[in-house]
Design a protein around this motif. Structure first.
Motif, mmCIF file in Angstrom:
data_model
loop_
_atom_site.group_PDB
_atom_site.id
_atom_site.type_symbol
_atom_site.label_atom_id
_atom_site.label_comp_id
_atom_site.label_asym_id
_atom_site.label_seq_id
_atom_site.Cartn_x
_atom_site.Cartn_y
_atom_site.Cartn_z
ATOM 1 N N CYS A 29 0.063 -29.224 -9.616
ATOM 2 C CA CYS A 29 -1.215 -29.926 -9.666
ATOM 3 C C CYS A 29 -2.343 -28.917 -9.771
ATOM 4 O O CYS A 29 -2.437 -28.005 -8.950
ATOM 5 C CB CYS A 29 -1.393 -30.780 -8.403
ATOM 6 N N CYS A 87 -4.823 -29.315 -6.441
ATOM 7 C CA CYS A 87 -4.545 -28.776 -5.105
ATOM 8 C C CYS A 87 -3.435 -27.733 -5.097
ATOM 9 O O CYS A 87 -3.183 -27.099 -4.076
ATOM 10 C CB CYS A 87 -4.189 -29.916 -4.148
ATOM 11 N N CYS A 139 -0.638 -36.676 -8.674
ATOM 12 C CA CYS A 139 -0.287 -35.799 -7.562
ATOM 13 C C CYS A 139 -0.100 -36.626 -6.288
ATOM 14 O O CYS A 139 -0.996 -37.363 -5.883
ATOM 15 C CB CYS A 139 -1.356 -34.737 -7.362
ATOM 16 N N CYS A 143 -2.579 -34.814 -3.320
ATOM 17 C CA CYS A 143 -4.037 -34.987 -3.251
ATOM 18 C C CYS A 143 -4.513 -36.251 -3.973
ATOM 19 O O CYS A 143 -5.692 -36.593 -3.917
ATOM 20 C CB CYS A 143 -4.758 -33.762 -3.804
HETATM 21 ZN ZN LIG Z 1 -2.863 -32.336 -6.068
#
Ligand SMILES: [Zn+2]
Length: 221
Positions: free
Chosen positions: A159, A162, A179, A182
């Protein structure tokens, strides 16, 4: 290395570049994405036709090739050169624009595998990506822009928001990256392009105003 670097004005911008089958290049800038050229697809039917003719008229061992065979072989070679030339022109034109608009490039270090079992379409896509990547690196060096070649492993699983990694690779049919850590949702290839920036030590969030770490290569000119 080129004999002389032709410096371009600084832009204060960086770009992440991800290579793919749907688009040759997906980047962190929508204005710099590069779709696969139509001429490649149109031209794919013709070589198949020539190859069929050549297979049908293939000379026996020790026999001279027929006129029909030689003609098809000549046309196939001519078409191959034409497609390669068009591809090279398109690649250079795109590379010039990317290099003009960015000081720093984070580029997926894609290496085509040319597996025997890959499809003709996959082989053609790999060929186009290879030629475009080379054109981009060459153009960047010519103009003294910084290029980071980024290891492509797991870039589709990470991702860009994050840094979390999914447990399983996304199937190619899944075009959206979601994701679970996050909650970020973005087009799969755009996420990968941002991961390129992250891995090069650049900040995808501030991509439009990012400054490279250390002195830019252009000052070495
Ligand atoms: Zn993420």
């Amino acid at each position: 290395m080129p004999a002389r670097v032709e410096a371009l004005p600084a832009t204060g911008r960086a770009i992440g570049v991800d290579w793919g089958v749907r688009e040759i290049a997906t980047t962190t800038s929508d204005a710099h994405d590069l779709p696969h050229p139509q001429h490649g697809r149109n031209a794919a039917a013709k070589p198949a036709r020539y190859q069929k003719t050549m297979a049908r008229r293939k000379p026996e061992r020790g026999q001279a090739a027929s006129k029909g065979y030689r003609q098809a072989a000549r046309q196939a070679a001519k078409l191959h050169r034409k497609v390669a030339r068009q591809r090279q022109d398109a690649a250079r034109k795109w590379a010039r624009k990317v290099v003009r608009d960015h000081d720093v490039l984070a580029v997926e270090d894609f290496t085509p595998k040319f597996l025997a079992r890959s499809t003709m379409a996959r082989k053609a896509a790999d060929g186009a990506i290879g030629a475009t990547k080379n054109a981009l690196i060459e153009m960047a060096r010519k103009h003294g822009r910084a290029v980071h070649l980024v290891n492509p492993a797991h870039t589709t699983m990470d991702c860009a928001g994050c840094g979390a990694r999914t447990k399983h690779a996304l199937p190619l049919s899944e075009r959206t990256y979601t994701c679970t850590a996050c909650g970020a949702v973005s087009p799969r290839d755009k996420n990968s392009a941002r991961v390129m920036l992250l891995r090069a030590g650049l900040d995808p969030a501030g991509v439009e105003g990012v400054r490279p770490d250390g002195p830019p290569a252009r000052q070495a000119a």
